[in-house]
Enzyme design. Structure first.
Site, short mmCIF file in Angstrom:
data_model
loop_
_atom_site.label_atom_id
_atom_site.label_comp_id
_atom_site.label_asym_id
_atom_site.label_seq_id
_atom_site.Cartn_x
_atom_site.Cartn_y
_atom_site.Cartn_z
N GLU A 157 0.85 -1.19 0.00
CA GLU A 157 0.00 0.00 0.00
C GLU A 157 0.89 1.24 0.00
O GLU A 157 1.76 1.39 0.85
CB GLU A 157 -0.90 0.01 1.24
N GLU A 240 -8.79 9.39 6.72
CA GLU A 240 -8.78 8.50 7.88
C GLU A 240 -9.02 9.36 9.11
O GLU A 240 -8.10 10.02 9.60
CB GLU A 240 -7.43 7.78 7.98
#
Length: 378
Positions: A157, A240
């Site tokens: 990622e 996030e």
């Protein structure tokens, strides 16, 4: 003397006026497209499609508190984000918009997964809207995997932190800085259980930016955290949040992946992987140096369109080069052959060089990869 109209004729005239008026209204209604209502999603893993090509997902996985996102014509906004979680742990969620595939949910018409070696460019544009009463990051995620999987977590990622607010930090630890896409970033590296994470953190908030996703993919390959025969499976932009988050918005998002240029990963195709050996000879003086680099093809197939990736130690910067183009000038760099120097025959080699400056103690790069394949050093 003019006769007065009969009641019947007056009624017919009135009906004619009304019908004409209704026709005009109908024309106006059909010539103007009705506004599309925004779609609000409160289901933890609910999603919807925007622009006919991207998916907006609520993706609330780290809390039981309510979170709702409202998809707009061009992006989304968080309209409710209750509760908080400790800032030394995982965030509450990752509401986002994406191109590609996420846990079998693929955006309409996407050409992802696509093998990295077949992607010429992946232009993207993002515009964020921030708030001050929350703890969060604005993160653009790029997912890579050795296989074209669409059903779960990928091997690597890449996270691009456009903004961070509050006492939070990326996974792992900071391993230096790098210049990617013409900007300087803090670089963090770590592991999130089943996948590796490489994070590029902006020193200050970026509100909007247009860039090439492949700049970050190539930088990741240069660090040995992916290979060119791997696959790009999705690109995602969102937030996030750890505390609150109502009002955060992706105002607009676009993503295109341009592919082509030979059999994916096939021998001799542009950007195909190959076995290789590198020699790196330097001449160093106070504050400056030159490097002569020889790349040898130790495989059995011609390498067409070679790209040698390596990372310059901190404090080093390239000032000029010869026999190859090298970008960027510091950090994770890629040297590329062109014209008559673009091919390396089996057992053959190409040599290029550059001049640079440095600060502190001089050091050489730790590793090299040719078209995504790690090279031995002579």
């Amino acid at each position: 003397m003019r006769a007065s109209p009969s009641p019947a004729r007056s009624l017919r005239a009135l009906l004619g006026v009304l019908l004409t008026a209704l026709a005009v209204v109908g024309t106006l209604m059909t010539s103007t497209a009705p506004a599309q209502a925004d779609t609000t999603i409160c289901e933890p893993f609910g999603s919807t499609t925007i622009q006919g090509r991207y998916v907006v997902q609520n993706n609330r996985w780290g809390t039981s508190a309510t979170q709702c996102v409202t998809a707009t014509d061009t992006g989304f906004r968080i309209t409710q984000a209750d509760g908080s979680v400790p800032t030394n742990g995982a965030p509450k969620s990752y509401p986002s918009v994406f191109n590609g595939c996420h846990y079998t949910n693929c955006s309409p018409g996407t050409n992802l997964p696509a093998q990295i070696s077949t992607i010429s460019s992946a232009p993207s544009s993002i515009s964020y809207g921030y708030v001050s009463n929350a703890v969060y990051n604005a993160s653009y995620d790029i997912w890579l995997d050795p296989t074209p999987r669409t059903d779960g977590v990928n091997r690597t990622e890449i996270m691009i932190w456009f903004n961070r607010v509050g006492p939070i930090q990326p996974i792992g630890s900071q391993v230096g800085t790098a210049s990617v896409g013409g900007r300087t970033w803090e670089v963090w590296s770590g592991s999130n259980g089943s996948n590796d994470v490489l994070s590029f953190v902006a020193p200050s908030a970026i509100g909007s930016w247009s860039f090439d996703v492949m700049d970050f993919v190539r930088a990741t390959v240069a660090r040995g955290m992916a290979q060119n025969n791997w696959y790009l499976t999705s690109v995602q932009a969102g937030f996030e949040p750890w505390q609150n988050g109502t009002g955060l918005a992706v105002n607009s998002f676009s993503s295109t992946v341009n592919t082509g240029g030979g059999t994916p990963g096939g021998p001799g195709s542009p950007g195909s992987p190959a076995a290789c050996k590198v020699s790196y000879a330097t001449n160093v003086w106070t504050g400056g140096f030159t490097a002569n680099v020889t790349v040898t093809n130790t495989g059995s197939s011609t390498v067409d369109g070679w790209k040698l990736a390596f990372t310059l130690p901190s404090g080093q910067r390239i000032t000029n080069s010869w026999n190859a183009s090298i970008t960027p000038s510091s950090g994770a760099v890629t040297a590329s052959g062109s014209g008559h120097t673009a091919q390396i025959a089996p057992g053959g080699s190409q040599t290029f060089g550059f001049q640079g400056s440095y600060s502190g103690t001089f050091a050489q790069p730790n590793g090299f990869s040719l078209n995504g394949t790690a090279c031995t050093t002579a």
